[in-house]
Scaffold this motif. Structure first.
Motif, PDB file in Angstrom:
ATOM      1  N   GLY A 172       0.803  -1.225   0.000  1.00 35.42           N
ATOM      2  CA  GLY A 172       0.000   0.000   0.000  1.00 35.42           C
ATOM      3  C   GLY A 172       0.832   1.269   0.000  1.00 35.42           C
ATOM      4  O   GLY A 172       0.333   2.337  -0.334  1.00 35.42           O
ATOM      5  N   GLN A 173       2.095   1.166   0.389  1.00 32.26           N
ATOM      6  CA  GLN A 173       2.958   2.347   0.364  1.00 32.26           C
ATOM      7  C   GLN A 173       3.483   2.550  -1.053  1.00 32.26           C
ATOM      8  O   GLN A 173       3.753   1.584  -1.763  1.00 32.26           O
ATOM      9  CB  GLN A 173       4.125   2.203   1.336  1.00 32.26           C
ATOM     10  N   GLU A 174       3.621   3.815  -1.449  1.00 30.08           N
ATOM     11  CA  GLU A 174       4.070   4.125  -2.800  1.00 30.08           C
ATOM     12  C   GLU A 174       5.588   4.102  -2.949  1.00 30.08           C
ATOM     13  O   GLU A 174       6.098   4.038  -4.058  1.00 30.08           O
ATOM     14  CB  GLU A 174       3.528   5.496  -3.214  1.00 30.08           C
TER      15      GLU A 174
END
Length: 134
Positions: free
Chosen positions: A24-26
């Motif tokens: 979910g982290q970019e």
């Protein structure tokens, strides 16, 4: 290094810093080490970020975070030093049998064990390990 839930740690090639990432982290979040010694190795306590992280540093240092370090935050993690006396041998890896019993593999084929969650350590005097541990 990946935990059982898909969260990752990566150590820079020279051990100057480490990075974290979770689904979910970019992007990966770079994090400073909390000591002047370079990072030797890192991992998840019991292979689960919810239990915390461990970090070994060059020269035999070992430290642990409290449970549930925040991977979403850009703040550094709070590591507490463990009282392991390796005589300068680097700690190559740490493995958890359970929450309280853990083993540290050091250079020169030396093993240390703890049965109190890393508060105290005992050198394994077994002479049956022939060669180095990698």
């Amino acid at each position: 290094i990946r935990d059982k839930n898909g969260k990752y740690l990566a150590i820079s090639s020279r051990g100057n810093f480490f990075l974290t990432w979770q689904p979910g982290q970019e992007f990966w979040i770079p994090r400073a080490r909390d000591t002047s010694r370079r990072i030797q190795s890192m991992g998840f306590i019991e292979n689960d970020l919810e239990q915390g992280l461990w970090m070994s540093t060059r020269g035999g240092g070992l430290s642990f975070t409290k449970s549930q370090p925040d991977f979403d935050s850009i703040n550094n993690f709070d590591f507490s030093s463990s009282d392991i006396k390796t005589g300068g041998y680097g700690i190559l890896d740490v493995n958890f049998k359970n929450k309280d019993e853990l083993w540290a593999a050091c250079g020169g084929g030396i093993l240390y064990s703890s049965i109190d969650g890393g508060k105290s350590w005992k050198k394994d005097d077994e002479d049956k390990v022939i060669g180095s541990l990698y």
